[in-house]
Design a protein around this motif. Structure first.
Motif, PDB file in Angstrom:
ATOM      1  N   TYR A 153      12.381  92.311 -42.886  1.00 46.33           N
ATOM      2  CA  TYR A 153      11.708  91.287 -43.678  1.00 46.33           C
ATOM      3  C   TYR A 153      10.249  91.284 -43.263  1.00 46.33           C
ATOM      4  CZ  TYR A 153      12.758  89.018 -39.247  1.00 46.33           C
ATOM      5  OH  TYR A 153      12.887  88.750 -37.916  1.00 46.33           O
ATOM      6  N   ASN A 636      21.781  83.981 -42.205  1.00 42.68           N
ATOM      7  CA  ASN A 636      21.675  83.474 -43.580  1.00 42.68           C
ATOM      8  C   ASN A 636      21.563  81.958 -43.542  1.00 42.68           C
ATOM      9  OD1 ASN A 636      21.905  85.978 -44.884  1.00 42.68           O
ATOM     10  ND2 ASN A 636      24.140  85.906 -44.806  1.00 42.68           N
ATOM     11  N   TYR A 637      20.479  81.437 -44.131  1.00 34.50           N
ATOM     12  CA  TYR A 637      20.306  79.989 -44.240  1.00 34.50           C
ATOM     13  C   TYR A 637      20.698  79.552 -45.645  1.00 34.50           C
ATOM     14  CZ  TYR A 637      17.696  80.144 -39.857  1.00 34.50           C
ATOM     15  OH  TYR A 637      17.329  80.324 -38.550  1.00 34.50           O
ATOM     16  N   ASP A 639      20.211  76.262 -46.648  1.00 39.17           N
ATOM     17  CA  ASP A 639      19.490  75.033 -46.977  1.00 39.17           C
ATOM     18  C   ASP A 639      17.997  75.235 -47.158  1.00 39.17           C
ATOM     19  OD1 ASP A 639      18.983  75.667 -44.359  1.00 39.17           O
ATOM     20  OD2 ASP A 639      19.188  73.622 -43.596  1.00 39.17           O
ATOM     21  N   ARG A 640      17.544  76.472 -47.268  1.00 41.42           N
ATOM     22  CA  ARG A 640      16.115  76.714 -47.416  1.00 41.42           C
ATOM     23  C   ARG A 640      15.883  78.062 -48.086  1.00 41.42           C
ATOM     24  NH1 ARG A 640      15.528  76.789 -40.968  1.00 41.42           N
ATOM     25  NH2 ARG A 640      17.307  75.415 -41.305  1.00 41.42           N
ATOM     26  N   SER A 641      14.742  78.191 -48.735  1.00 40.94           N
ATOM     27  CA  SER A 641      14.372  79.453 -49.380  1.00 40.94           C
ATOM     28  C   SER A 641      13.317  80.202 -48.591  1.00 40.94           C
ATOM     29  CB  SER A 641      13.858  79.200 -50.804  1.00 40.94           C
ATOM     30  OG  SER A 641      12.745  78.309 -50.781  1.00 40.94           O
ATOM     31  N   THR A 642      12.663  79.532 -47.652  1.00 39.59           N
ATOM     32  CA  THR A 642      11.709  80.175 -46.754  1.00 39.59           C
ATOM     33  C   THR A 642      12.026  79.758 -45.329  1.00 39.59           C
ATOM     34  OG1 THR A 642      10.083  78.369 -46.889  1.00 39.59           O
ATOM     35  CG2 THR A 642       9.905  80.149 -48.526  1.00 39.59           C
ATOM     36  N   GLN A 649       5.609  82.572 -41.669  1.00 41.16           N
ATOM     37  CA  GLN A 649       6.499  82.244 -42.782  1.00 41.16           C
ATOM     38  C   GLN A 649       7.128  83.500 -43.379  1.00 41.16           C
ATOM     39  OE1 GLN A 649       5.268  79.268 -45.696  1.00 41.16           O
ATOM     40  NE2 GLN A 649       5.893  80.656 -47.348  1.00 41.16           N
ATOM     41  N   ASP A 651       9.399  84.651 -46.693  1.00 35.12           N
ATOM     42  CA  ASP A 651       9.798  84.208 -48.027  1.00 35.12           C
ATOM     43  C   ASP A 651      11.198  84.702 -48.356  1.00 35.12           C
ATOM     44  OD1 ASP A 651       7.328  82.960 -48.386  1.00 35.12           O
ATOM     45  OD2 ASP A 651       6.413  84.790 -49.160  1.00 35.12           O
ATOM     46  N   SER A 652      12.131  84.301 -47.552  1.00 32.34           N
ATOM     47  CA  SER A 652      13.527  84.683 -47.755  1.00 32.34           C
ATOM     48  C   SER A 652      14.405  83.731 -46.963  1.00 32.34           C
ATOM     49  CB  SER A 652      13.775  86.123 -47.301  1.00 32.34           C
ATOM     50  OG  SER A 652      15.146  86.456 -47.381  1.00 32.34           O
ATOM     51  N   SER A 653      15.644  83.583 -47.391  1.00 32.57           N
ATOM     52  CA  SER A 653      16.597  82.748 -46.658  1.00 32.57           C
ATOM     53  C   SER A 653      17.548  83.583 -45.811  1.00 32.57           C
ATOM     54  CB  SER A 653      17.416  81.900 -47.643  1.00 32.57           C
ATOM     55  OG  SER A 653      18.151  82.737 -48.524  1.00 32.57           O
ATOM     56  N   SER A 654      17.362  84.900 -45.833  1.00 29.85           N
ATOM     57  CA  SER A 654      18.218  85.806 -45.067  1.00 29.85           C
ATOM     58  C   SER A 654      17.352  86.713 -44.206  1.00 29.85           C
ATOM     59  CB  SER A 654      19.081  86.645 -46.015  1.00 29.85           C
ATOM     60  OG  SER A 654      19.909  87.530 -45.289  1.00 29.85           O
TER      61      SER A 654
END
Length: 666
Positions: A153, A636-637, A639-642, A649, A651-654
């Motif tokens: 990422y 893997n989250y 509850d969030r997209s970032t 930061q 820009d991914s939830s994984s």
């Protein structure tokens, strides 16, 4: 619905892997988790503790030739356990099997399981005084380790902001001969730092070199290059290991004078120069050390030092400007007299900075931070042991006349029951740049407290421990604008058999903090509990863990983590797979979890929010001398997209990381 599916999936994994028995590779990491606090996972000291045990695992101690000084490397044992172990070895050597250690009353199954990871039964060797430098140089073992971490990422700074690429890599060469002669060097590069470009024109951002010689004629220990020090109880100087409250109870408050090579990748808390301990007679030793090194610092507009940094990062132009922009010179020495069961020692350290330290003291809690060019600290430490108790402590004074003192009494009520009483008083005016000792607030300053712990071994399989600790902070602290208090209580039980290890721990902490308008103090309560079950046989392993966390301070939050790991260990291949499902309301109810990691690397995760963590670690012996390790881990989250903020930061939830490590012994 997603939560139910995940719990169903995890229950299948749990049910399946609990049918597998195991001896998980590097099982000492599991036991280390039982002896540490959650607070330890946030400190660099925990990483140094992990590193020290990793090195000891790679270079275990031969019990048939062990000396009392060598047994001090077994830092998880108390003074009494070390003494009992050496007395048994000295009386019955040569030992023939590890099982003999179970004959020592103070060594239960938990500590026996730990010992097996770091010692072995070998042949008796030639007398140490007949070993020469030439034989040490020709009889040692070389080890070269290289590692690479690849994130799958990008951080925001990787696209625009960081001076280097996103990959982290390091190497270490180490030569060790009979644990008496050792030398090596380390090169390390953090993600985002420049490589072979300014300011790292020599390649890696960080290098460390060290040479150590031990037990050679009158020379007890010497390190040239970069090293770490611990003296007495750490009130004057301790840049090496320190323990949280749970580990303090497990080791019953023991400390020892020590000089250790700085072979880690941390750019903080080390000295650079030389340190040596000489034997001046049968009972008297002298230690001298000197250091000159560059340090990272944030500067005020007038060129004075606002803050001495230990973050190690040099990824952005602003971080590079803070790199090595100040210098520290440190000189000191110590004398120690040891006769039978009595010890007394004295330590003095003087630190000089090339720029004056002038932190911002406008806020009340910063009012007594260290300031100026020079800093003098001196202290006296002592211990007295007999069959029933161990009395020890240290009293230190800083250049402004302020006092810090710590005293402990360890009482052995029987072969099964021990108690530890520890008193501390650290004046709010006491300052030391290198002090590190037992505390609730994290500093050897502005704290008075009493700690009472008990350790009960009703049988060789059981160990029950408890402590309660009260601390008082006379001067305002961060988030407490007046005098405040804290209470900390813990109860744990561990059962260990040939195949099973079951453990449970509960901890309740109360800390006073400002209310919303800072007109009064209110108590913040945190409750954490941990349950684990491990089953081990010759080739396979299974460990189940459940952690709960609750926090309240006018509002309440709750969190839990359920995890499972299973491993296989064969002649050439070993592998460990793990999965952790976590769900916490917020950061206050966060949960820490340890995960099997690469060699010499701590893998401790802070979980908060809602997510799933899974990983696979494989270790392959390509030849008898060449080992390859690889690890893939994903978080893997839900509850969030970032993830993260600022330049960090994502820009991914994984998030997926791949680690590769190669170790060559020759």
């Amino acid at each position: 619905m997603i939560r139910l599916r995940l719990l169903f999936l995890l229950s299948i994994v749990l049910a399946g892997t609990m049918l597998v028995g195991a001896q998980e590779n590097r099982s000492w990491e599991y036991y280390l988790e039982q002896l540490t606090d959650d607070d330890d996972h946030e400190t660099t000291s925990y990483e140094r503790l992990h590193e020290a045990l990793s090195e000891l695992e790679a270079k275990p101690i031969n019990l048939n030739t062990a000396t009392p000084d060598e047994l001090q490397q077994l830092i998880f044992l108390s003074d009494q356990q070390q003494e009992d172990l050496y007395e048994y070895i000295d009386r019955y050597r040569p030992l023939r099997s590890m099982g003999e250690l179970l004959m020592i009353p103070s060594i239960g199954r938990l500590y026996f399981s730990l010992l097996k990871c770091f010692v072995y039964i070998g042949e008796e060797e030639q007398q140490k005084d007949t070993i020469t430098l030439k034989s040490l140089l020709h009889g040692g073992r070389h080890e070269l380790t290289a590692a690479l971490k690849v994130p799958m990422y990008e951080h925001k700074g990787d696209r625009n902001g960081y001076l280097g690429y996103k990959y982290k890599h390091w190497f270490r060469y180490d030569f060790n001969s009979k644990n008496r002669l050792r030398f090596g060097f380390v090169g390390s590069q953090d993600a985002g730092e420049p490589f072979f470009s300014s300011p790292a024109n020599m390649g890696y951002d960080y290098y460390s070199f060290y040479l150590q010689l031990k037990d050679y004629k009158r020379l007890r220990n010497m390190v040239i290059g970069r090293y770490r020090l611990s003296m007495g109880k750490g009130l004057v100087v301790n840049t090496d290991l320190s323990f949280g409250k749970t580990a303090t109870l497990a080791s019953l408050g023991r400390t020892s004078d020590n000089i250790r090579p700085h072979s880690s990748r941390s750019e903080a808390n080390y000295f650079q120069g030389a340190a040596a301990t000489l034997s001046l007679g049968a009972d008297l030793t002298a230690t001298a050390f000197a250091s000159y090194r560059a340090i990272d610092a944030t500067l005020n507009d007038d060129g004075t030092i606002a803050t001495i940094l230990s973050s190690d990062y040099h990824r952005t132009p602003s971080e590079v400007r803070r790199r090595h922009n100040a210098h520290a010179t440190v000189v000191g020495g110590a004398l120690a007299y040891d006769h039978a069961d009595f010890h007394i020692g004295a330590t003095a350290v003087y630190t000089s900075l090339n720029r004056p330290l002038q932190p911002d003291i406008k806020q009340v809690f910063r009012r007594h931070y260290a300031t100026g060019y020079g800093f003098l600290n001196a202290g006296v430490n002592y211990s007295w042991r007999n069959r029933l108790f161990l009395l020890g402590g240290e009293t230190a004074i800083s250049g402004n006349g302020a006092i810090a003192t710590l005293n402990s009494l360890n009482v052995r009520l029987s072969s099964d029951v021990s108690m530890l009483l520890l008193q501390r008083f650290y004046s709010y005016r006491y300052t030391s740049l290198y002090a590190n000792s037992m505390s609730d607030g994290g500093n050897v300053q502005n704290e008075s407290g009493v700690y009472l712990g008990a350790d009960w071994r009703p049988s060789r399989s059981w160990r029950i421990s408890a402590y309660t600790d009260f601390a008082y902070f006379a001067w305002p602290k961060y988030q407490a604008s007046q005098s405040s208090r804290s209470f900390d209580n813990m109860l744990s039980a561990i059962y260990t058999s040939n195949n099973w290890t079951l453990s449970a721990r509960y901890r309740w902490r109360m800390r006073q903090r400002d209310n919303e308008n800072k007109s009064a103090l209110v108590y913040h309560h945190s409750h954490t509990s941990r349950f684990s079950m491990a089953y081990k046989t010759k080739g396979f392993s299974s460990t189940t863990r459940l952690s709960l966390s609750a926090y309240s301070a006018g509002r309440s939050s709750f969190g839990y983590m359920l995890g499972q790991s299973a491993g296989y260990t064969g002649k050439r291949l070993s592998a460990v797979a793990s999965v952790f499902y976590f769900n916490t309301d917020d950061y206050d109810s966060r949960i820490y979890v340890s995960e099997r990691g690469m060699l010499y690397t701590m893998s401790s995760l802070m979980c908060y929010g809602h997510g799933l963590r899974y990983s696979l670690l494989a270790r392959i012996s390509l030849t008898d001398r060449l080992m390859l390790l690889a690890k893939a881990a994903t978080t893997n989250y839900f509850d969030r997209s970032t993830v993260g903020s600022g330049l960090q930061q994502i820009d991914s939830s994984s998030l997926t990381d791949i680690d590769v490590q190669l170790k060559w012994r020759f």
